[in-house]
Design a protein around this motif. Structure first.
Motif, short mmCIF file in Angstrom:
data_model
loop_
_atom_site.label_atom_id
_atom_site.label_comp_id
_atom_site.label_asym_id
_atom_site.label_seq_id
_atom_site.Cartn_x
_atom_site.Cartn_y
_atom_site.Cartn_z
N ILE A 218 41.36 -24.87 -4.58
CA ILE A 218 40.91 -26.26 -4.71
C ILE A 218 40.98 -26.94 -3.35
CG2 ILE A 218 41.44 -28.51 -5.70
CD1 ILE A 218 42.41 -27.08 -8.19
N LEU A 219 42.11 -26.77 -2.65
CA LEU A 219 42.25 -27.38 -1.33
C LEU A 219 41.26 -26.75 -0.35
CD1 LEU A 219 43.69 -29.27 0.60
CD2 LEU A 219 45.35 -27.45 1.04
N ARG A 220 41.09 -25.46 -0.41
CA ARG A 220 40.17 -24.78 0.50
C ARG A 220 38.75 -25.32 0.32
NH1 ARG A 220 36.70 -20.35 0.81
NH2 ARG A 220 36.91 -19.12 2.71
N GLU A 221 38.31 -25.47 -0.90
CA GLU A 221 36.97 -25.97 -1.16
C GLU A 221 36.84 -27.43 -0.72
OE1 GLU A 221 33.70 -26.24 -4.80
OE2 GLU A 221 35.73 -25.53 -5.18
N THR A 222 37.89 -28.22 -0.92
CA THR A 222 37.88 -29.61 -0.48
C THR A 222 37.69 -29.70 1.03
OG1 THR A 222 39.30 -30.33 -2.30
CG2 THR A 222 39.20 -31.76 -0.38
N LEU A 223 38.43 -28.88 1.78
CA LEU A 223 38.33 -28.88 3.24
C LEU A 223 36.93 -28.46 3.69
CD1 LEU A 223 41.76 -27.24 4.16
CD2 LEU A 223 41.13 -29.64 4.39
N TYR A 224 36.39 -27.42 3.09
CA TYR A 224 35.07 -26.94 3.48
C TYR A 224 33.99 -27.97 3.15
CZ TYR A 224 35.96 -22.16 5.04
OH TYR A 224 36.36 -21.07 5.78
N ASN A 225 34.06 -28.57 1.97
CA ASN A 225 33.05 -29.55 1.59
C ASN A 225 33.10 -30.77 2.50
OD1 ASN A 225 31.94 -28.05 -0.49
ND2 ASN A 225 33.30 -28.91 -2.04
N ASP A 226 34.31 -31.18 2.89
CA ASP A 226 34.45 -32.29 3.83
C ASP A 226 33.80 -31.93 5.17
OD1 ASP A 226 35.89 -34.93 4.65
OD2 ASP A 226 36.53 -33.47 6.16
N ALA A 227 34.04 -30.70 5.64
CA ALA A 227 33.46 -30.26 6.92
C ALA A 227 31.94 -30.16 6.82
CB ALA A 227 34.06 -28.92 7.32
N ILE A 228 31.44 -29.70 5.69
CA ILE A 228 29.99 -29.56 5.51
C ILE A 228 29.31 -30.93 5.59
CG2 ILE A 228 28.24 -29.07 3.75
CD1 ILE A 228 30.05 -26.68 2.90
N GLN A 229 29.96 -31.97 5.09
CA GLN A 229 29.37 -33.30 5.12
C GLN A 229 29.26 -33.85 6.54
OE1 GLN A 229 28.06 -35.01 2.49
NE2 GLN A 229 28.44 -33.13 1.35
N ARG A 230 30.15 -33.41 7.45
CA ARG A 230 30.22 -34.02 8.77
C ARG A 230 29.81 -33.10 9.91
NH1 ARG A 230 34.69 -35.21 10.56
NH2 ARG A 230 36.05 -33.97 9.26
N ALA A 231 29.65 -31.83 9.66
CA ALA A 231 29.30 -30.89 10.72
C ALA A 231 27.79 -30.89 10.96
CB ALA A 231 29.76 -29.48 10.33
N PRO A 232 27.35 -30.47 12.14
CA PRO A 232 25.91 -30.30 12.37
C PRO A 232 25.33 -29.35 11.32
CG PRO A 232 27.12 -30.10 14.43
CD PRO A 232 28.14 -30.15 13.34
N GLU A 233 24.05 -29.52 11.04
CA GLU A 233 23.42 -28.78 9.94
C GLU A 233 23.56 -27.28 10.09
OE1 GLU A 233 19.03 -28.22 7.83
OE2 GLU A 233 19.27 -29.50 9.59
N SER A 234 23.45 -26.77 11.31
CA SER A 234 23.52 -25.33 11.50
C SER A 234 24.90 -24.78 11.17
CB SER A 234 23.13 -24.96 12.93
OG SER A 234 23.82 -25.79 13.85
N TYR A 235 25.95 -25.47 11.63
CA TYR A 235 27.30 -25.00 11.32
C TYR A 235 27.63 -25.24 9.85
CZ TYR A 235 32.26 -24.02 11.74
OH TYR A 235 33.50 -23.48 11.58
N ALA A 236 27.16 -26.36 9.29
CA ALA A 236 27.35 -26.61 7.86
C ALA A 236 26.72 -25.50 7.04
CB ALA A 236 26.76 -27.96 7.48
N THR A 237 25.59 -24.98 7.51
CA THR A 237 24.94 -23.87 6.81
C THR A 237 25.82 -22.64 6.81
OG1 THR A 237 22.74 -24.71 7.38
CG2 THR A 237 22.89 -22.39 6.80
N GLU A 238 26.48 -22.36 7.94
CA GLU A 238 27.40 -21.22 8.00
C GLU A 238 28.54 -21.40 7.00
OE1 GLU A 238 27.04 -18.49 9.55
OE2 GLU A 238 25.39 -18.95 10.90
N LEU A 239 29.09 -22.62 6.90
CA LEU A 239 30.18 -22.87 5.97
C LEU A 239 29.72 -22.71 4.53
CD1 LEU A 239 31.92 -25.95 7.64
CD2 LEU A 239 32.56 -23.53 7.80
N LYS A 240 28.50 -23.16 4.23
CA LYS A 240 27.96 -23.00 2.88
C LYS A 240 27.80 -21.52 2.53
CE LYS A 240 25.31 -27.34 2.66
NZ LYS A 240 23.95 -27.90 2.56
#
Length: 521
Positions: A218-240
């Protein structure tokens, strides 16, 4: 590698044509996006236009050089057939037909400047682990794309990249990173934890989610989703893509292994939604990977069959499972919970599945415990293993475990659990903020990590204290736990929790809790 963080920069790299003998090609290289140097780790797109009369065969190798303000030259990125991805996810190799550019054809490739970690398989930005951009100033960059002929390459013009000094919270993060000379995995995870819980609004915070090693999904997904919202699109794509692989390749399988079909189905729905989202990505490699993931995604019926097959396999063992009580911790006062450690013996040569119910039940019904359903062969726990079940009950309420026809009950003859060895302290963990998080009503959610094999009892007082309003736990189960305690901050008081000398303090610059983070008020 040594971790670094970098400041704001602005650059678009346009590369001119390189010509030789019978082959001509114009190479254009873009950084996506072009506003921060930190984006260099995210994605570099390479457009190669073959303007000659013969095909061009690339090797998949790229070198990027930089001349620093002091005149020193360094290779920032050198890839040997493992970086250029021609519109697809798999790494390209020499003589790969996808790297062959026909005459008068233009192709787009992607240089993914990442390193793969062996522990998680996720991509960490390579430039975050590079020290070449430590000094603010103007850097000259040049890229070289190599063909399969060692004598032939396509060289770009020099481009100026301006690096500004970090400021504000970015500067604080940089100081935090440089304060430690120990770059071990545990220290790396600790630094990442400090950044994510205290400086989540920093430009660099999204890039540290892969460094924080948490076992709590749950915490891991929360951290990743927060990063996806604020990271550049290309890096957010890697996280997704990382979350998609995690759900599809790991979490669904683990849930089936635990005989937890409902959780496996829930992870399937998450993976499906992520894949459908990524299939619309403007990056062809991500869309291709997402489409493949959708094709490979097991159907609910297939998961049901996997679940049924596993139950059938581990229901065949005929030998009885005999439960026993390992030890009991009765506490010292009437307000203390009783902690009971259970184990079992199995004469079977393979594991056995016993569903929760009449043949596998813990009493009293209000006892706190995670009742297992899989029982491996032998005497469990073995030395060094985690205990199969830890139960907490009200003071002087003796629990009993009915299992496979036998019963294990606490009695006056049950031995006391050994006292906790010194040097293995429980560590409080600040998770996230809930509510509006303003100065007058800051609500903070905490967890803890107990590295010991047995539960630890820490009564309220000097060794288990907090600032704010709430009721902290006094029994700490083995392992990492999150969302266990919520502190309501008072005016002019920052929520904090101290356990055995270690303090976790809430920060207004931390991430916001997901709906799954629920602490005990």
């Amino acid at each position: 590698m040594k971790k670094r963080t970098y400041a704001m920069a602005t650059a678009i790299l346009i590369f001119a044509a390189s010509a030789f003998a019978t082959q001509n090609a114009a190479v254009t290289l873009h950084i996506e996006p072009d506003h921060y140097l930190v984006s260099l780790e995210a994605m570099v797109s390479i457009v190669v236009a073959n303007i000659g009369a013969e095909p061009v065969q690339l090797s998949g190798r790229v070198r990027i050089r930089a001349i620093a303000p002091d005149g020193t030259s360094s290779i920032l990125q050198q890839s040997n057939g493992e970086a250029i991805v021609p519109g697809q996810y798999p790494f390209a190799e020499s003589y790969d037909p996808r790297l062959r550019i026909p005459a008068l054809r233009t192709e787009t490739f992607y240089l993914r400047t990442f390193v793969t970690t062996p522990d998680t398989g996720v991509f960490r930005p390579l430039f975050l682990y590079d020290h070449h951009f430590d000094v603010p100033g103007k850097y000259l960059l040049r890229a070289e794309v190599l063909s399969i002929d060692p004598a032939v390459s396509f060289l770009s013009d020099q481009v100026i990249l301006k690096i500004d000094a970090p400021h504000g919270r970015d500067a604080a993060v940089l100081a935090l990173v440089r304060a430690s000379t120990d770059q071990s995995e545990n220290v790396s995870s600790h630094i990442a934890y400090q950044i994510l819980t205290g400086y989540s609004d920093s430009t660099y915070a999204p890039y540290w989610v892969v460094d924080y090693h948490t076992t709590n999904e749950i915490l891991r997904e929360t951290l990743y989703n927060d990063a996806i919202q604020r990271a550049p699109e290309s890096y957010a794509t890697e996280l997704k893509l990382t979350l998609l692989r995690w759900d599809q390749e790991k979490l669904m399988a683990e849930a089936i292994d635990r005989f937890d079909l409902s959780t496996a189905l829930a992870y399937r729905e998450k993976a499906k939604a992520r894949a459908q989202d990524l299939s619309k990505s403007r990056f062809p490699y991500a869309a291709t990977a997402a489409t493949a993931a959708l094709d490979e995604l097991p159907t609910p019926a297939q998961l049901q069959r996997q679940y049924n097959d596993r139950i059938q396999k581990f229901s065949a063992a005929s030998g009885l499972i005999v439960p026993f009580v390992q030890c009991v911790d009765r506490g010292t006062g009437k307000d203390d919970s009783m902690i009971t450690i259970f184990g079992y013996d199995s004469a079977n040569t393979m594991g056995k599945y016993i569903p929760r119910g009449g043949a596998n039940r813990l009493r009293p019904d209000d006892a706190t415990a995670s009742v297992p359903v899989y029982f491996g062969p032998g005497h469990i726990p073995r030395a060094g293993d985690a205990y199969p079940m830890v139960a907490m009950t009200r003071h002087e309420v003796a629990p009993s475990w009915s299992l496979d026809g036998g019963v294990a009950t606490v009695s006056t003859a049950t031995p006391a659990c050994p006292p906790q060895q010194a040097g293995s302290s429980v560590t409080p963990l600040f998770d996230c903020l809930s509510g509006n998080g303003d100065d007058d009503n800051l609500s903070a959610v905490f967890g803890y990590n107990n590295p010991n094999p047995l539960p630890v009892r820490v009564p309220n007082g000097a060794t288990n204290s907090f600032a704010g309003k709430g009721t902290p736990p006094t029994v700490f189960l083995p392992g990492e736990h999150h969302g266990v305690f919520t502190i309501q901050g008072k005016k002019d008081t920052t929520p904090a929790w101290t356990i055995q000398g270690e303090t976790a303090t809430a920060s207004q610059h931390a991430i916001r809790c997901s709906s799954d983070h629920r602490g005990d008020d």
